[in-house]
Design a protein around this motif. Structure first.
Motif, PDB file in Angstrom:
ATOM      1  N   SER A  36       0.839  -1.200   0.000  1.00 19.00           N
ATOM      2  CA  SER A  36       0.000   0.000   0.000  1.00 19.00           C
ATOM      3  C   SER A  36       0.870   1.244   0.000  1.00 19.00           C
ATOM      4  CB  SER A  36      -0.947   0.011   1.207  1.00 19.00           C
ATOM      5  OG  SER A  36      -0.238  -0.058   2.433  1.00 19.00           O
ATOM      6  N   GLN A  55       3.435   0.291   7.115  1.00 15.94           N
ATOM      7  CA  GLN A  55       1.996   0.412   7.328  1.00 15.94           C
ATOM      8  C   GLN A  55       1.725   0.637   8.814  1.00 15.94           C
ATOM      9  OE1 GLN A  55       1.000  -3.440   5.592  1.00 15.94           O
ATOM     10  NE2 GLN A  55       0.118  -2.443   3.808  1.00 15.94           N
ATOM     11  N   PHE A 106      -6.095  -2.942  -0.527  1.00 11.58           N
ATOM     12  CA  PHE A 106      -6.576  -1.810  -1.305  1.00 11.58           C
ATOM     13  C   PHE A 106      -6.546  -2.171  -2.785  1.00 11.58           C
ATOM     14  CE2 PHE A 106      -5.354   0.464   2.580  1.00 11.58           C
ATOM     15  CZ  PHE A 106      -6.500   1.226   2.772  1.00 11.58           C
ATOM     16  N   GLY A 165      -2.038   1.241  -3.579  1.00 17.82           N
ATOM     17  CA  GLY A 165      -2.097  -0.212  -3.510  1.00 17.82           C
ATOM     18  C   GLY A 165      -1.472  -0.843  -4.740  1.00 17.82           C
TER      19      GLY A 165
END
Length: 796
Positions: free
Chosen positions: A128, A459, A180, A152
C-alpha cells in the motif's frame, strides 16, 4: 528548533490517462470463450474468521464491496478540495508535510523487478505504498510513483530496454489489515520517471506480469479481480503491442475467480502456465476456495488453454494455487495448493511440463502456511538448479532435493511474497516479505540474508508523540510490531514488542513509560521506553468478553495516572495501568451469531473530557455512541436515529468544554446523506452532521485544537475546519495518498503527526487561524462558514 527533513518525491508525471485515483491434460483444446461452463458446483464455505478489521469497518455502511471506483471517486473529490483550498486558503495548502520515519522498518513488499541493464538496480512494489527504486543492490529506496495516485500495488515487471510496468491493487487479501484495490496497469518508458495508464481499469488487482523473452511486446497479466464483488476484468490478459491494448485469453471458470500467477517457458515462449483462484470476501465471511481454483497450460501462446488435472485434485476444496517452473529445465514444474479454509493441502511436482503430476511428501509443517495459505501462493526455483526450490510461507522454506522436503531459510521477517535472482550477479537473490526487502549473495542459504537499510513504506495503525518532546514518536504497525522512534527525523526506529502493533502511547509526563498493544487488546506497560520488563494488560487484568482488533487504550487528559481500556466494557485504572476495574456494562449490541466470526460488539474508541474527569464518551463497532457524566455510574446511549449507524472510529472531546464532542465514522455514504463527522454541543443528547464538504471516504481520526480548529484524518488525506464545521480545506502538500489512520496533535509546538498505512509517519505544523475559535452557530450541512479559515497563517 529541531532539524526537520523535507521528504519529496522526485518524479514527473506525463501522459496521464488514468483517473485521479486511482486426470490428463484435457483432451480437447478449450478456447477462451468456452471455459465458464466448466464450473457448475457450489464453492466451499462460508468461512468466518476473526480478521479483516480494516475491511469490516469500511463495509459497516451496508456495502458489500470496496471497489476501485469508490476510492477513485473519493480521490477525485479530495483533488477538488485541494484545488479549492489552494485557490482560497493558500496558507493551508502550502503547509509542508515532512517524512519523520521510519526508514529502517519496512513493510509488505509483494513484487520485485531486477533491472536488466542497470547494475545493482531493482524496483519493488509495496503493498500500500507505491513503486520504489533501489540503485544500491536493494539496500535503500526512493519513490518512483506519484504520491497522489492509488498506492495499492500488486506487481512490477521490466523489459530489457527499461520499460517498467506496474499493476495496481494487492492480490492477497489482508488479515486484520486491508487489501486496497487498484485501477489497472501503468507503464513507464523511463524507469519510473513518467507514467501512463494503459488499461485493465476494472481488474481491481494485478497479481503478476510475464514478458515474452523472444518478443517483449507480448506481455501477460494475471488479473485477480475485485475481492468483494464478482465479475469485472478477471483471468489472464495478453498485450501484443507493449501494453497499449489488452485481450482476455484465459477467462475464469466463474465470476468469483481470478488469475494469481502467469509464467512463460523461457525455452518455448508459446508455452504459458497460469494459476486461478476462486475467492470472495463479504462483510461477515470469506469464501477463499472453490471450483474455479485450478492450474492451466497453453501451448500456442495463450490462444487456447488446457486445465492440468492428471495427478492433481479435481474437487472443490481447493484454495489458492502456487506454480513455478525451473528455468534450467522447464519440463520441471512445482505446484502447491491450500484448502478452501486456508491450511496447506498438498505439494506437487511434474517432470513432463505438466502432463502428469505427483504429490511430494511435503508436510504442513514444512510448508509453513499456518491457517492462511491464501496469503502466499508462490514458489521460486533457482535459475541454475532445478532441485533448489523456495516456498513462500510464514517462514521462507527451502528445498535442495526437488521439493521432497523443505526446511527454513532463516534470518528473515515472516510472510514471504517474492524472490528474484539477479542474472548479472551469481548467487544474488532478492526477497520481499512483510518486513520489506532482503538480499542474499549466497543463493538464499539460511543465515545469509541482509535486510535493506532504508525502506520508508511502513503500514502504521497509530502514532503518539511525547508531550515532553514531540521529537519522540511511537507507533503500531501491520506485522512489524510496536516501534519507537526516539532519535529524531530520519533516525533509526527500535522494535518494542507486539505482534501486529496497534495502540502505542507515551505517558504525558514521562516518556520512559510506554504502553504497547498487539491485536485484540493484548497490551503491556513498560517503564523502559517500551523495552523489557513489561507488565501485561489484557484478558487477565481487565474485564471484557470481546476486544476489538484495535483495542482503545487512552490516558485521561486531566490526570495522566488515570487510564481507560475497553473491550465491550470500559475499564479504568487510577494507578497508571497497573490495576484495572470495569466502569460500564456491555456498551454494544452483543457479539456475532457465529462465535468464530469477527468479534463484533466491541468498543472502538473512548474519550475523556479534559475539563471534567467524570465525563466520558465511547463509540462502538456497531455504530453506538454513549456518554457518562458520573464516571460510569450511569451511561446514556445516544438516540441511534441521530447517528449514521456505521463503525465509530474516534471520539474527541473539546479541549475547553466537556459538553462538546466530535465523533468520526467509517464507511462510505453510498449515495445517502450518512455523516462522516458529527458534533454534540449539549453533552451527547443531540448530534449534528458537520462533515459535508469532506470527500466521501472513511474518517479515521478527529482532533479539535484549543485555538478553534478541527482536524480529521481520512483514507484520502487530512482536512481542517473550524470547530463547528461548515467548510473544509485540505491541509498541506506532499502527503502521499495512503490512508491516514491516526493523528496526534502536540499543542505547544502545533506539530501534527499522522500515521499512514503504507508510507510511514509524517509531521506538519498546523497554521494559526486567528478567530477560528469564535463560537459560531452550527450551520446546515453543506453551508460554508467563510472567514473561520481565512485568517490562517503559518505558525511562527
Amino acid at each position: 528548533m529541531r532539524f526537520r527533513a523535507r521528504y519529496r518525491r522526485s518524479i514527473t508525471v506525463a501522459a496521464i490517462v488514468a483517473p485521479v485515483a486511482a486426470l490428463t491434460l484435457t483432451a480437447s483444446l478449450i478456447s477462451a470463450g468456452d471455459q465458464r461452463s466448466l464450473a457448475t458446483t457450489t464453492p466451499t464455505g462460508p468461512m468466518e474468521l476473526p480478521d479483516e478489521w480494516m475491511a469490516t469497518q469500511r463495509l459497516s455502511d451496508g456495502s458489500t464491496e470496496l471497489s476501485a471506483e469508490t476510492y477513485a471517486s473519493a480521490r477525485a473529490e479530495a483533488a477538488g478540495v485541494e484545488l479549492r483550498t489552494r485557490n482560497i486558503y493558500r496558507h493551508l495548502a502550502d503547509q509542508e508535510w515532512e517524512f519523520f520515519g521510519p526508514g529502517n522498518i519496512g513493510g509488505r513488499v509483494v513484487d520485485i523487478a531486477v533491472d536488466p541493464e542497470v547494475e545493482d538496480q531493482i524496483f519493488i512494489a509495496a503493498a500500500s505504498g507505491g513503486v520504489w527504486r533501489s540503485s544500491d543492490a536493494g539496500m535503500t529506496y526512493e519513490p518512483v510513483w506519484p504520491d497522489d495516485w492509488v498506492q495499492g500495488m500488486g506487481a512490477v515487471a521490466m523489459t530489457s530496454d527499461g520499460t517498467l510496468f506496474a499493476g495496481t491493487g494487492e492480490a492477497q487479501p489482508g488479515g486484520g489489515s486491508i487489501t486496497f484495490g487498484g485501477d489497472g496497469v501503468y507503464r513507464s518508458p523511463d524507469r519510473g520517471e513518467t507514467w501512463e495508464h494503459v488499461g485493465l481499469s476494472d481488474s481491481h488487482a494485478i497479481a503478476r506480469f510475464a514478458i515474452d523473452p523472444s518478443d517483449e511486446d507480448r506481455i501477460f497479466a494475471a488479473a485477480t479481480g475485485n475481492l468483494f464483488t464478482p465479475g469485472g476484468e478477471r483471468g489472464v490478459y495478453l498485450s501484443e503491442d507493449g501494453g497499449d491494448t489488452w485481450n482476455q485469453v484465459l477467462p475464469p471458470l466463474n465470476d468469483t475467480t481470478g488469475a494469481t500467477e502467469v509464467l512463460i517457458d523461457p525455452s518455448d515462449p508459446d508455452r504459458v502456465y497460469a494459476a486461478m483462484w476462486d475467492h470472495l470476501r463479504e462483510p461477515h465471511q470469506r469464501t477463499y476456495g472453490g471450483p474455479g481454483s485450478s492450474l492451466w497450460r497453453s501451448d500456442d501462446g495463450g490462444q487456447t488453454w488446457q486445465r492440468m488435472t492428471d495427478g492433481l485434485p479435481t474437487d472443490d476444496d481447493q484454495g489458492r494455487w502456487g506454480i513455478a517452473l525451473a528455468p534450467s529445465d522447464p519440463q520441471r514444474l512445482y505446484a502447491y495448493v491450500g484448502t478452501a479454509l486456508g491450511p496447506f493441502r498438498a505439494f506437487y511436482r511434474s517432470d513432463d511440463g505438466g502432463d502428469t503430476w505427483e504429490q511430494t511428501p511435503v508436510t504442513a509443517a514444512q510448508a509453513s502456511q499456518s491457517t492462511f495459505s491464501w496469503w502466499f501462493g508462490k514458489i521460486w526455483v533457482d535459475p541454475a538448479d532445478k532441485d533448489h526450490v523456495f516456498l513462500a510461507g510464514v517462514n521462507l522454506m527451502r528445498s535442495t532435493d526437488g521439493a521432497m522436503s523443505f526446511s527454513s531459510s532463516g534470518g528473515v521477517h515472516a510472510d514471504q511474497h517474492k524472490m528474484a535472482w539477479d542474472p548479472a550477479v551469481p548467487d544474488r537473490v532478492y526477497l520481499g516479505n512483510d518486513g520489506g526487502v532482503y538480499r542474499s549473495d549466497a543463493n538464499g542459504a539460511g543465515g545469509t540474508w541482509t535486510k535493506a537499510t532504508y525502506e520508508p513504506y511502513t503500514q502504521f495503525y497509530s502514532v503518539d508523540v511525547a508531550e515532553t518532546d514531540p521529537a519522540l514518536h511511537v507507533g503500531g504497525t501491520q506485522d512489524n510490531g510496536c516501534n519507537r522512534g526516539y532519535d529524531g527525523v530520519g533516525g533509526p526506529w527500535a522494535s518494542i514488542g507486539c505482534g501486529d502493533g496497534l495502540q502505542v502511547i507515551i505517558h504525558p509526563a514521562d516518556p520512559t513509560i510506554v504502553f504497547g498493544c498487539s491485536q485484540y487488546g493484548s497490551c503491556y506497560r513498560s517503564e523502559n521506553s517500551g523495552g523489557t520488563p513489561r507488565q501485561s494488560i489484557g484478558a487477565n487484568q481487565t474485564t471484557s468478553s470481546r476486544r476489538n482488533w484495535f483495542t482503545p487504550l487512552q490516558f485521561d487528559p486531566s490526570d495522566p495516572e488515570v487510564m481507560y481500556y475497553a473491550g465491550n466494557i470500559v475499564n479504568r485504572s487510577t494507578d497508571n495501568g497497573r490495576t484495572w476495574e470495569p466502569i460500564s456494562p456491555d456498551l454494544t449490541g452483543g457479539g456475532p451469531n457465529d462465535p468464530a466470526g469477527y468479534p463484533w460488539g466491541t468498543v472502538t474508541t473512548v474519550a475523556a473530557a479534559p475539563t471534567d474527569g467524570d465525563r466520558l464518551y465511547a463509540g462502538t463497532d456497531d455504530g453506538k455512541v454513549w456518554w457518562t457524566d458520573d464516571l460510569g455510574e450511569t451511561w446514556t446511549e445516544v438516540d441511534p436515529g441521530q447517528l449514521p449507524g456505521t463503525w465509530v472510529t474516534r471520539i474527541a472531546v473539546h479541549p475547553a468544554d466537556e459538553k462538546i464532542a466530535y465523533a468520526a465514522f467509517s464507511g462510505f455514504r453510498s449515495g445517502s446523506d450518512r455523516p462522516h463527522v458529527m458534533v454534540t454541543q449539549d453533552g451527547g443528547t443531540t448530534w449534528t452532521d458537520i462533515g459535508r464538504g469532506l470527500p466521501d471516504a472513511p474518517v479515521n481520526s478527529v482532533l479539535p485544537t484549543p485555538d478553534g480548529l478541527l482536524l480529521v484524518g481520512t483514507d484520502v488525506g487530512v482536512y481542517v475546519s473550524a470547530w463547528n464545521g461548515g467548510e473544509w480545506a485540505s491541509l498541506g502538500e506532499d502527503l502521499p495518498m495512503a490512508a491516514v489512520l491516526y493523528m496526534r496533535y502536540h499543542e505547544s509546538t502545533r506539530q501534527l503527526s499522522v500515521a499512514t498505512f503504507g508510507r510511514g509517519i509524517f509531521d506538519t505544523t498546523v497554521p494559526v487561524c486567528r478567530g477560528a475559535s469564535t463560537r459560531l452557530p452550527l450551520r446546515e450541512p453543506g453551508v460554508g462558514v467563510r472567514g473561520a479559515l481565512s485568517s490562517c497563517r503559518a505558525a511562527q
